[in-house]
Design an enzyme around this catalytic site. Structure first.
Site, PDB file in Angstrom:
ATOM      1  N   LYS A  32       0.826  -1.208   0.000  1.00 34.95           N
ATOM      2  CA  LYS A  32       0.000   0.000   0.000  1.00 34.95           C
ATOM      3  C   LYS A  32       0.857   1.254   0.000  1.00 34.95           C
ATOM      4  CE  LYS A  32      -3.726  -0.287   2.316  1.00 34.95           C
ATOM      5  NZ  LYS A  32      -4.716  -0.421   3.397  1.00 34.95           N
ATOM      6  N   ARG A 103      -3.642   3.064   8.579  1.00 36.61           N
ATOM      7  CA  ARG A 103      -3.917   1.773   7.953  1.00 36.61           C
ATOM      8  C   ARG A 103      -2.660   0.919   7.927  1.00 36.61           C
ATOM      9  NH1 ARG A 103      -7.081   5.315   4.546  1.00 36.61           N
ATOM     10  NH2 ARG A 103      -9.241   4.583   4.310  1.00 36.61           N
ATOM     11  N   GLY A 112      -8.402  -7.107   4.925  1.00 35.05           N
ATOM     12  CA  GLY A 112      -9.180  -7.237   6.150  1.00 35.05           C
ATOM     13  C   GLY A 112      -8.484  -7.954   7.283  1.00 35.05           C
ATOM     14  N   MET A 114      -5.664  -7.078   8.925  1.00 38.92           N
ATOM     15  CA  MET A 114      -5.071  -6.213   9.942  1.00 38.92           C
ATOM     16  C   MET A 114      -5.961  -4.995  10.130  1.00 38.92           C
ATOM     17  SD  MET A 114      -1.026  -6.660   9.092  1.00 38.92           S
ATOM     18  CE  MET A 114      -1.255  -6.476   7.325  1.00 38.92           C
ATOM     19  N   ARG A 376      -3.703  -1.488  -5.936  1.00 33.10           N
ATOM     20  CA  ARG A 376      -2.883  -2.679  -5.745  1.00 33.10           C
ATOM     21  C   ARG A 376      -3.252  -3.675  -6.824  1.00 33.10           C
ATOM     22  NH1 ARG A 376      -5.923  -4.223  -0.091  1.00 33.10           N
ATOM     23  NH2 ARG A 376      -7.983  -4.600  -0.948  1.00 33.10           N
ATOM     24  N   HIS A 490     -16.148  -7.737   2.083  1.00 32.01           N
ATOM     25  CA  HIS A 490     -15.121  -8.609   2.659  1.00 32.01           C
ATOM     26  C   HIS A 490     -15.296 -10.051   2.174  1.00 32.01           C
ATOM     27  CE1 HIS A 490     -13.666 -11.440   5.784  1.00 32.01           C
ATOM     28  NE2 HIS A 490     -12.631 -10.620   5.831  1.00 32.01           N
ATOM     29  N   SER A 798      14.434 -42.550  -8.397  1.00 32.23           N
ATOM     30  CA  SER A 798      13.242 -41.748  -8.128  1.00 32.23           C
ATOM     31  C   SER A 798      13.207 -41.487  -6.624  1.00 32.23           C
ATOM     32  CB  SER A 798      11.977 -42.487  -8.560  1.00 32.23           C
ATOM     33  OG  SER A 798      10.836 -41.702  -8.275  1.00 32.23           O
ATOM     34  N   CYS A 865       9.062 -38.603  -6.696  1.00 36.90           N
ATOM     35  CA  CYS A 865       7.679 -39.070  -6.807  1.00 36.90           C
ATOM     36  C   CYS A 865       6.912 -38.898  -5.505  1.00 36.90           C
ATOM     37  CB  CYS A 865       7.625 -40.525  -7.261  1.00 36.90           C
ATOM     38  SG  CYS A 865       8.493 -41.661  -6.152  1.00 36.90           S
ATOM     39  N   TYR A 885      12.593 -35.040 -14.021  1.00 36.32           N
ATOM     40  CA  TYR A 885      11.140 -34.934 -13.906  1.00 36.32           C
ATOM     41  C   TYR A 885      10.728 -34.863 -12.444  1.00 36.32           C
ATOM     42  CZ  TYR A 885      11.025 -39.902 -12.633  1.00 36.32           C
ATOM     43  OH  TYR A 885      11.211 -41.094 -11.995  1.00 36.32           O
TER      44      TYR A 885
END
Length: 910
Positions: A32, A103, A112, A114, A376, A490, A798, A865, A885
């Protein structure tokens, strides 16, 4: 504690088209504060103010209140003086008062979670001066009433004592409304507002035993400290843990000059988005309230109006819903205040172009003058995230790499779950309609309190309106329903961030918290009753509605194509059945990385043969039982190979201890004894012999195969014969046989020898061959240390990171729930190591095993895996380690594909 770094900059100012900071300083100024500075610098009309940095939050937690105030005092006084000069008013002055807002502002948006305080600086004297200056007694006393209420709740801690209790201030308001026989706050007279201020202060003293602070500077310092405290408040901690944000980030504090949307019908406040946060449609949209302050919009206390005329089919439908619910006089801000709307529209275009992303903006209109309070990058659903990224790419605003990096891999999960079956919707009974605040399909049982969301496996949380205290219940619920609030309330914003289905502002529903009931259209619903929510239309449906699998096309398919373009690491799936394999392939899996053969033995006809094999006293008896299982296993493997035609399929040989397959109830033991024509006592004795003190470290994995080689022979025969059968049908197969739980080189050699000799026997019998590979699952720490020996004979490794994590930490996966939550809460662990790969410890073993294995076998194929194969940060680690992978559950394959592409892009950028 000693004060250090007294001279570093802790306060950054902005306003009047100037700023000390910019948007690159989010870690220091919070999102902010950084954006306020950036907007001010590019000429957006931002109320002047200053930001106290996130570093001060850390200092506050270390040093305490008094020490931090002494560090900040001089700089804050100078910053307030700058605001006074810009606004032409004075903080605390009773004739020409300047009021402030305080704020929070973390480096990421935490809507919402804080605390915020508005209208700070008012007291019994200043309110008189404000009334005289503005010639508006009602505005002045309404602002004072709001300030005492908000400050009392946020800073002084006036909260409901029990969950069923009303907010103490709202209870006072409701009592006055009942006495005056009015419904709306706007119907209060000036005297009513004065009475509320008096009653609020009296309630605070009665409950807390202390007076409401009248000195504006005391108010300011206490509010700043309250914002710092809220960083470690229950809801902020829960939100951080939910999203994996570190506790040491801290929050900044933003102090700004107040501008007022509650100064009459030429004033107002609102929230807007440069694109649709639900669908991603390129349509400017939002909501506003006349004669109101910003909290009124997001709190859902009043249902707001749209800011734009309707510009699409979706918004045309929304307008019809809106009119039914609100019955409002004006359709939009665009029609009511066209000049203000055009100015706002210009700013939204400027800001989206500047930030090159969808913006979430807050604005206030004060007596015909527009102020932008915040911008934002907007929270959005998974579907909107994908569409916006592709649209911005096609518009030339961002590159392909940026489009991929804009994707939060875990949010793709929202697109991979079932949606309502269109056929079922045709016969569904729609009981009423609200606003489609967050898309999705949710079916569940009604609950009315966040604390009750875990009562049912699938719950729908129904509230008059939600508050930040409801966060945990919202997260546990399948869907969220509110009677009040709009598309920017909210409930709507948080639900979209979570990917939860939400219907808001359903004015026809009447919720009674005391009786836990919801009445709508003459019917009463109780806790536990089933309803369904369609977050795409706003429909609220009676009972359950059937679902179908989603179709992943359009922008989603384009993101997947881009992922494959930039990623070199493959993504496989863990699949135990042909159906799992088909789903995985439809999601783009490049093979199967793990098939757990033990999962194939639990069907009724198979478990009997498996138990016969386990309880047999001779090799002959075991082979006879295994012969019954052979055709079943072969058929299973044929189905898997066919589903993954042309792609590798890694099949793990039998892994769990045998006691998991035998019965323990007397009736089942007796039945088994009769089928095997042996005594009950002999069966009971054999079952007792199978019990182990620590089965996870006992007779399992390759130890089973080396003790009972006939098991390995049967499974190898099933795999190889299945591959040969498909070859005869012209279907290409790539079988990979994985030996589990190897810790000793000789263990692997013994099993590999059985596999290869069995395969050669079959090739000779069938006069045909297929190519296959033999490797091992690296899940014992010793195996990673001896990897250079094992790799002499292994074709692939693996890493089974589930067991490797368990053995490295010495944590039992089955019992860790008793202490892991406490470890996470106390910060002993930053993440659950069974969810996020421990890169420092377990990861080091993966790196070591990979390096040592490839030092003797450069062609060694390596993957993982475990469940970590679908977790984005773990996927990035695997890419950086050089793995070929990762393998994960079918529904996480798209997530892993994007994460793998992002890892490749980041490696080039870094």
């Amino acid at each position: 504690m000693e004060l250090k770094n007294k001279t570093k900059t802790r306060v950054y100012t902005f306003g009047d088209k100037k700023a000390d900071g910019d948007s690159s300083m989010k870690n220091l100024l919070g999102g902010k504060g950084a954006n306020l500075a950036e907007m001010s610098a590019i000429g957006i009309p931002v109320p002047p103010g200053f930001t106290i940095t996130t570093e001060v939050c850390t200092e506050y937690n270390q040093l305490g209140k008094e020490a931090v105030i002494s560090l900040l005092k001089k700089d804050v006084e100078t910053a307030v003086n700058n605001v006074e000069k810009t606004m032409g008013a004075k903080f605390g002055d009773s004739k020409n008062p300047l009021l402030l807002s305080v704020r929070s502002g973390a480096r990421v948006s935490m809507p919402g979670m804080m605390d915020t305080v508005l209208n700070l600086g008012l007291n019994d004297d200043v309110v008189q001066g404000l009334a005289k200056k503005t010639k508006n007694d009602r505005f002045a006393w309404d602002s004072y009433r709001r300030f005492v209420q908000m400050y009392g709740s946020v800073v002084m801690g006036m909260k409901p004592i029990n969950k069923d209790d009303l907010d103490p201030f709202e209870e006072i308001i409701d009592n006055l409304k009942e006495k005056r026989e009015i419904e709306l706050d706007t119907e209060f007279t000036v005297q009513d507002l004065k009475d509320l201020v008096f009653d609020f202060k009296k309630a605070i003293y009665r409950r807390l035993g202390k007076e409401f602070p009248s000195d504006p500077w005391d108010q300011l310092w206490l509010a700043v400290m309250a914002v710092f405290d809220s960083w470690n408040g229950k809801r902020a901690v829960y939100y951080r843990n939910m999203h994996g944000y570190p506790a040491d980030w801290g929050t900044a504090v933003n102090v700004q000059a107040m501008v007022f949307g509650n100064m009459g019908d030429n004033s107002g406040t609102g929230v807007c988005f440069t694109r649709d946060a639900g669908s991603g449609e390129n349509l400017f949209n939002g909501e506003y309230l006349l004669n109101a302050q910003g909290e009124d919009v997001v709190a859902g206390v009043r249902t707001p109006q749209q800011i734009t005329k309707i510009g699409s089919q979706r918004w045309a439908e929304l307008a019809q819903v809106t009119e039914k619910i609100r019955k409002s006089k004006f359709a939009s801000l665009e029609e009511l205040m066209p000049e203000i709307f055009n100015e706002l529209n210009g700013y939204q275009e400027t800001l989206e172009k500047h930030y090159r992303d969808m913006q979430d903006m807050e604005f206030t209109i004060q007596e015909g003058k527009l102020w932008i309070l915040q911008t934002r990058n907007g929270k959005r659903t998974g579907a909107a995230m994908v569409k916006i990224a592709i649209d911005l790419l096609e518009q030339g605003a961002i590159s392909e790499e940026e489009a991929l990096l804009r994707i939060e891999p875990n949010k793709l999960d929202e697109l991979l779950h079932p949606v309502f079956d269109p056929k079922a919707l045709k016969s569904a009974h729609v009981i009423t309609q609200g606003l489609p605040a967050s898309p999705g399909a949710a079916t569940g049982q009604l609950v009315f309190f966040a604390e009750d969301a875990n009562k049912f496996k699938n719950s729908i949380l129904a509230r008059v309106e939600t508050s930040p205290e409801d966060l945990e219940g919202m997260n546990l619920s399948k869907g969220i329903l509110t009677a009040r609030g709009g598309m920017t309330s909210h409930a709507a914003v948080v639900a979209r961030g979570m990917g939860k289905c939400c219907v808001a502002g359903a004015g026809a529903i009447k919720i009674n918290y005391k009786s836990k009931t919801m009445r709508v259209e003459g019917k009463e619903y109780h806790e536990g009753d089933w309803i369904s929510l369609n977050g795409s239309t706003g429909n609220i449906i009676d009972g359950k509605v059937a679902t179908v699998e989603p179709e992943l096309t359009g922008e989603f398919a384009k993101i997947m194509e881009l992922s494959d373009k930039y990623s070199s690491m493959k993504v496989r799936a863990n699949a135990d059945t042909p159906q799992d394999a088909k789903i995985a392939r439809s999601f783009g899996a490049s093979g199967v990385g793990l098939t757990r053969t033990e999962h194939m033995f639990f069907e009724v006809d198979r478990i009997k043969a498996m138990r016969e094999m386990i309880l047999a006293d001779t090799v002959k008896g075991r082979k006879q039982a295994l012969a019954k299982l052979l055709p079943m296993q072969r058929s299973d493997f044929e189905g898997l190979f066919e589903a993954m035609e042309g792609l590798p399929v890694t099949i793990r040989l039998l892994d769990p201890p045998l006691h998991e397959f035998v019965p323990h109830q007397l009736a089942t033991l007796r039945e088994l004894a009769e089928e095997m024509h042996v005594s009950l006592e002999s069966v009971k004795s054999k079952v007792a012999d199978l019990e182990e003190f620590n089965p996870m470290l006992g007779h399992r994995g390759c130890r089973l195969g080396n003790t009972y080689p006939e098991i390995t022979e049967m499974q190898t025969r099933a795999i190889i014969e299945a591959a040969l059968n498909l070859k005869q049908r012209g279907i290409e197969t790539k079988p990979e046989i994985m030996i589990p739980l190897v810790g000793i080189y000789e263990e692997f050699v013994a099993q590999e020898t059985i596999v290869r000799e069995t395969a050669e026997t079959i090739f000779e019998e069938r006069k045909d061959r297929v190519e296959y590979f033999v490797g091992t699952m690296m899940e014992v720490p010793r195996a990673t240390l001896m990897a250079d020996q094992i790799a002499k004979r292994a074709d692939f490794f693996s890493f089974g990171t589930n067991d490797l994590t368990q053995m490295t930490f010495g944590y039992s996966r089955d019992d860790s729930g008793k202490f892991l939550p406490i470890y996470l809460e106390k910060g002993i662990l930053k993440n659950d190591p069974f969810e996020v790969l421990d890169q420092a410890g377990v990861g080091q073993l993966v790196q070591l095993g990979t390096g040592r294995g490839r030092s003797v076998n450069p062609m060694l194929k390596v993957g993982i895996c475990g469940e970590h194969g679908g977790e984005p940060s773990s996927v990035e680690f695997c890419y950086n380690t050089g793995l070929d992978y990762v393998s994960c559950s079918p529904y996480r394959v798209p997530i892993a594909r994007v994460a793998a592409a992002q890892a490749a892009i980041k490696s080039v950028l870094n």
